[in-house]
Write an enzyme that holds these catalytic residues in place. Structure first.
Site, PDB file in Angstrom:
ATOM      1  N   ASP A  16       0.895  -1.180  -0.028  1.00 37.98           N
ATOM      2  CA  ASP A  16      -0.040   0.080   0.068  1.00 37.98           C
ATOM      3  C   ASP A  16       0.878   1.293   0.051  1.00 37.98           C
ATOM      4  O   ASP A  16       0.637   2.273   0.743  1.00 37.98           O
ATOM      5  CB  ASP A  16      -0.852  -0.054   1.228  1.00 37.98           C
ATOM      6  N   GLU A 189     -11.189  -0.909  -4.174  1.00 36.88           N
ATOM      7  CA  GLU A 189     -10.756  -0.401  -2.930  1.00 36.88           C
ATOM      8  C   GLU A 189      -9.268   0.782  -2.996  1.00 36.88           C
ATOM      9  O   GLU A 189      -9.114   0.707  -4.205  1.00 36.88           O
ATOM     10  CB  GLU A 189      -9.973  -1.349  -1.809  1.00 36.88           C
ATOM     11  N   HIS A 254      -2.841  -1.409  -5.522  1.00 38.52           N
ATOM     12  CA  HIS A 254      -3.048  -0.206  -4.315  1.00 38.52           C
ATOM     13  C   HIS A 254      -1.819   0.903  -4.337  1.00 38.52           C
ATOM     14  O   HIS A 254      -0.803   0.665  -3.617  1.00 38.52           O
ATOM     15  CB  HIS A 254      -2.863  -0.950  -2.832  1.00 38.52           C
ATOM     16  N   ARG A 288       4.509  -8.190   0.036  1.00 32.78           N
ATOM     17  CA  ARG A 288       4.340  -7.478  -1.194  1.00 32.78           C
ATOM     18  C   ARG A 288       5.263  -6.476  -1.195  1.00 32.78           C
ATOM     19  O   ARG A 288       5.576  -5.835  -0.281  1.00 32.78           O
ATOM     20  CB  ARG A 288       2.943  -6.746  -1.212  1.00 32.78           C
TER      21      ARG A 288
END
Length: 321
Positions: A16, A189, A254, A288
């Site tokens: 993110d 999202e 993201h 990630r």
């Protein structure tokens, strides 16, 4: 990583990612850390990989918003610094909210952050972001109010100040197509914005984060339209940035956007996996990683994000110093 070229990832563990170029010519970066919020600062984008992180916020132990701190975003609004992040009480999705910190001072890494409260969204949710447009502030977030399927959708509302909403929460984008429902959940999202050519582009992440097919979708609106008119938003028919099996990039999403030091290049910053969800190398604890690459624009004025680039490929560094 050299001065003229670099390889992804810039962080091996950084979900993110939110990168911001401030008027002081510094770049600021924050990523999900789970139990705290950290900031990195550098005069260059690639320099963030070598910068030391500073923990700027640690929640009180066992509080209602002390667990699962996700997707922090740093914003400079009306000459003040704010941090928006998702948190909950350690329970289910129904306890998840977007929280707001305000800086007492001018240096986000050194001065004191204070807890302003929880954004009064109509739905439990995550991934709040702020858009300043024509003298008004708008809050966009991923809310759990979308039915009949379990998942989330993008909602928006006006703000009366940087921590308080006013009026109706309007549904902007819902996960209605198959490419938005991979991994067993229907998900929209991580909303983020681009402005260009008389339009506002809302880029969002779609499908479940653990799916190889987690990707970026996009909806857009004229800058002269009412941002809370859901019918005025035009959704792109499919993903605008997705997995690249040939390059070994899975679940890219993201993201945030920034520009090169000289302002001549647009860059997308995102997270991704290097292994498929079916690969034995991608374990439950796989991280990630934060990556970045330059993108361009189509002749019709829409962004062209191209293909996700392998971590084995050298990339020209952002232009300018």
């Amino acid at each position: 990583m050299s001065e003229s070229k670099f390889k992804n990832p810039i962080f091996p563990d950084g979900a993110d990612p939110w990168m911001l170029k401030h008027k002081d010519s510094n770049y600021y970066l924050t990523v999900t850390r789970g139990d705290r919020i950290q900031l990195w600062r550098s005069r260059s984008m690639t320099g963030l990989a070598k910068a030391a992180p500073v923990t700027v916020w640690t929640p009180e132990p066992n509080g209602p918003y002390s667990y699962n701190l996700w997707a922090p975003e740093l914003h400079y609004i009306e000459d003040r610094w704010y941090m928006y992040y998702t948190a909950n009480d350690g329970g289910g999705d129904d306890t998840r909210r977007v929280c707001v910190l305000q800086l007492e001072g001018e240096d986000p890494l050194k001065d004191k952050w204070i807890f302003k409260g929880v954004v009064n969204t109509a739905y439990a949710g995550l991934d709040g972001t702020v858009l300043s447009h024509k003298g008004e502030l708008y809050f966009f977030y991923s809310g759990y109010g979308y039915f009949p399927e379990y998942g989330s959708a993008i909602y928006a509302a006006k703000m009366e100040n940087p921590w308080t909403l006013t009026g109706q929460n309007v549904l902007i984008s819902a996960p209605t197509e198959a490419w938005e429902k991979q991994g067993g959940m229907a998900i929209n999202e991580g909303p983020v914005f681009l402005r260009r050519n008389g339009k506002i582009f809302l880029v969002f992440s779609a499908s479940a984060t653990w799916s190889d097919d987690y990707c970026l979708g996009m909806t857009s609106i004229s800058e002269n339209a009412d941002l809370l008119d859901s019918a005025a938003w035009e959704k792109h028919p499919g993903p605008v940035f997705g997995k690249n099996v040939e390059q070994g990039v899975y679940a890219p999403g993201h993201n945030s956007f920034t520009v090169s030091p000289d302002g001549s290049e647009d860059w997308i910053i995102y997270h991704a996996y290097s292994y498929s969800e079916m690969d034995m190398n991608r374990s439950e604890g796989s991280k990630r990683s934060t990556r970045m690459q330059r993108f361009g624009w189509q002749v019709d004025g829409t962004p062209d994000f191209g293909d996700a680039i392998s971590t084995n490929q050298w990339i020209p560094s952002p232009s300018g110093k």
